[in-house]
Design a protein around this motif. Structure first.
Motif, PDB file in Angstrom:
ATOM      1  N   LEU A  25     -67.275  -7.495  25.604  1.00  0.00           N
ATOM      2  CA  LEU A  25     -66.542  -8.902  25.434  1.00  0.00           C
ATOM      3  C   LEU A  25     -66.971  -9.665  24.334  1.00  0.00           C
ATOM      4  O   LEU A  25     -66.002 -10.454  23.348  1.00  0.00           O
ATOM      5  N   ASP A  26     -68.150  -9.587  23.595  1.00  0.00           N
ATOM      6  CA  ASP A  26     -68.730 -10.179  22.553  1.00  0.00           C
ATOM      7  C   ASP A  26     -67.871 -10.013  21.218  1.00  0.00           C
ATOM      8  O   ASP A  26     -67.517 -11.005  20.482  1.00  0.00           O
ATOM      9  N   PRO A  27     -67.721  -8.743  20.871  1.00  0.00           N
ATOM     10  CA  PRO A  27     -67.123  -8.556  19.566  1.00  0.00           C
ATOM     11  C   PRO A  27     -65.590  -8.833  19.708  1.00  0.00           C
ATOM     12  O   PRO A  27     -64.927  -9.166  18.645  1.00  0.00           O
ATOM     13  N   ALA A  28     -65.009  -8.739  20.895  1.00  0.00           N
ATOM     14  CA  ALA A  28     -63.518  -9.153  20.861  1.00  0.00           C
ATOM     15  C   ALA A  28     -63.577 -10.707  20.738  1.00  0.00           C
ATOM     16  O   ALA A  28     -62.869 -11.206  19.758  1.00  0.00           O
ATOM     17  N   ARG A  29     -64.512 -11.379  21.234  1.00  0.00           N
ATOM     18  CA  ARG A  29     -64.345 -12.835  21.215  1.00  0.00           C
ATOM     19  C   ARG A  29     -64.556 -13.232  19.570  1.00  0.00           C
ATOM     20  O   ARG A  29     -64.137 -14.313  19.217  1.00  0.00           O
ATOM     21  N   SER A  46     -63.417  -1.968  16.336  1.00  0.00           N
ATOM     22  CA  SER A  46     -62.356  -1.295  17.404  1.00  0.00           C
ATOM     23  C   SER A  46     -61.246  -2.461  17.706  1.00  0.00           C
ATOM     24  O   SER A  46     -60.244  -2.010  17.913  1.00  0.00           O
ATOM     25  N   TYR A  47     -61.831  -3.443  17.903  1.00  0.00           N
ATOM     26  CA  TYR A  47     -60.995  -4.718  18.410  1.00  0.00           C
ATOM     27  C   TYR A  47     -60.158  -5.050  17.010  1.00  0.00           C
ATOM     28  O   TYR A  47     -58.652  -5.583  17.389  1.00  0.00           O
ATOM     29  N   ALA A  48     -60.541  -5.107  16.025  1.00  0.00           N
ATOM     30  CA  ALA A  48     -59.698  -5.352  14.916  1.00  0.00           C
ATOM     31  C   ALA A  48     -58.494  -4.088  14.668  1.00  0.00           C
ATOM     32  O   ALA A  48     -57.379  -4.822  14.624  1.00  0.00           O
ATOM     33  N   ALA A  49     -58.932  -3.084  15.246  1.00  0.00           N
ATOM     34  CA  ALA A  49     -57.910  -2.176  15.005  1.00  0.00           C
ATOM     35  C   ALA A  49     -56.997  -1.871  16.151  1.00  0.00           C
ATOM     36  O   ALA A  49     -55.731  -1.668  15.842  1.00  0.00           O
ATOM     37  N   ILE A  50     -57.363  -2.369  17.278  1.00  0.00           N
ATOM     38  CA  ILE A  50     -56.288  -2.785  18.392  1.00  0.00           C
ATOM     39  C   ILE A  50     -55.527  -4.137  18.122  1.00  0.00           C
ATOM     40  O   ILE A  50     -54.321  -3.702  18.306  1.00  0.00           O
ATOM     41  N   LEU A  51     -55.903  -4.919  17.597  1.00  0.00           N
ATOM     42  CA  LEU A  51     -55.099  -6.113  17.137  1.00  0.00           C
ATOM     43  C   LEU A  51     -54.013  -5.527  16.041  1.00  0.00           C
ATOM     44  O   LEU A  51     -52.994  -5.979  16.012  1.00  0.00           O
ATOM     45  N   GLN A  52     -54.557  -4.573  15.055  1.00  0.00           N
ATOM     46  CA  GLN A  52     -53.575  -4.141  14.311  1.00  0.00           C
ATOM     47  C   GLN A  52     -52.570  -3.472  14.890  1.00  0.00           C
ATOM     48  O   GLN A  52     -51.188  -3.675  14.276  1.00  0.00           O
ATOM     49  N   GLN A  53     -52.738  -2.767  15.828  1.00  0.00           N
ATOM     50  CA  GLN A  53     -51.666  -1.832  16.581  1.00  0.00           C
ATOM     51  C   GLN A  53     -50.964  -2.886  17.363  1.00  0.00           C
ATOM     52  O   GLN A  53     -49.442  -2.613  17.495  1.00  0.00           O
ATOM     53  N   LEU A  54     -51.403  -3.824  17.881  1.00  0.00           N
ATOM     54  CA  LEU A  54     -50.539  -4.875  18.539  1.00  0.00           C
ATOM     55  C   LEU A  54     -49.649  -5.773  17.914  1.00  0.00           C
ATOM     56  O   LEU A  54     -48.730  -6.203  18.231  1.00  0.00           O
ATOM     57  N   GLN A  55     -50.172  -5.740  16.656  1.00  0.00           N
ATOM     58  CA  GLN A  55     -49.417  -6.794  15.848  1.00  0.00           C
ATOM     59  C   GLN A  55     -49.359  -8.128  16.258  1.00  0.00           C
ATOM     60  O   GLN A  55     -48.195  -8.647  16.442  1.00  0.00           O
TER      61      GLN A  55
END
Length: 224
Positions: A190-194, A165-174
């Protein structure tokens, strides 16, 4: 500027958990059956009912069966997308009719305004639907705060405890992960984001158990 973007959770982070459990959820439960029965022919409601039938693997389920399933998911606090979408539609009517306003801690309002003024992009990531998130900030205790926000993420991007999920958000935020800060009261979010390199801060507002992330008791303590 330390971060280019800040993503924040809602429940327990920007808003009292009890606002959802004591105001929003009971309102949705009370109004859901009549709402679905009266609005089931509307395209946006019909689309979600089709998703309910798909979730049940019962393509011929009637309206009452769909309502029964939705209420059981609601009572179990299931993070099921069509339920969240329908809840958002019901809450929209409640907000628009002035039955309640969206609770935000006062420090959140002040700090979001300050970060926005500094040019930091602000995003919401919550299990509640994007529509429900937008309503809370549009009809907040402090008025319409949606102009401060650059985007919203919900369960359509993925579950909040999953790395993907966080990987997909980073992709969208570029944006590279070290330019992004994620705020939540839940360590398991918080753990998977970190793990991806996103900076994290845990909000401790209501006696949450602290993990090994940086902590803050309100938004004014967060260095962005």
């Amino acid at each position: 500027m330390k971060y280019s973007a800040i993503i924040t959770d809602i429940e327990g982070t920007t808003s009292r958990i009890s606002f959802v459990t004591e105001v929003l959820f009971p309102y949705a439960r009370q109004h859901l059956p009549a709402f679905v029965r009266s609005q089931c022919q509307q395209p946006e409601v019909a689309q979600e009912l089709a998703a309910v039938r798909q979730q049940l693997q019962q393509p011929d389920a009637d309206i009452e069966q769909c309502i029964s399933a939705l209420l059981s998911w609601l009572d179990a606090d299931q993070k099921i997308t069509p339920l969240k979408s329908l809840q958002g539609m019901i809450w929209r009517a409640g907000y628009e009719q002035g039955h309640f306003t969206g609770h935000l801690y006062p420090d959140v309002v002040t700090q979001l305004q300050a970060w926005h003024a500094q040019g930091i992009k602000l995003y919401i990531y919550s299990s509640g639907s994007v529509a429900a998130q937008q309503l809370l900030f549009k009809y907040s205790d402090a008025g319409d705060l949606t102009p401060l926000l650059s985007g919203y993420f919900d369960t359509r991007i993925g579950a909040k405890r999953e790395l993907a999920s966080y990987a997909a958000i980073l992709q969208q935020l570029q944006l590279p992960p070290n330019q992004v800060l994620f705020l939540s009261d839940v360590v398991a979010e918080l753990d998977p984001a970190r793990e991806l390199g996103i900076a994290t801060v845990q909000l401790i507002r209501e006696q949450q158990a602290a993990g090994d992330h940086a902590i803050a008791h309100d938004f004014s303590q967060i260095e962005a």
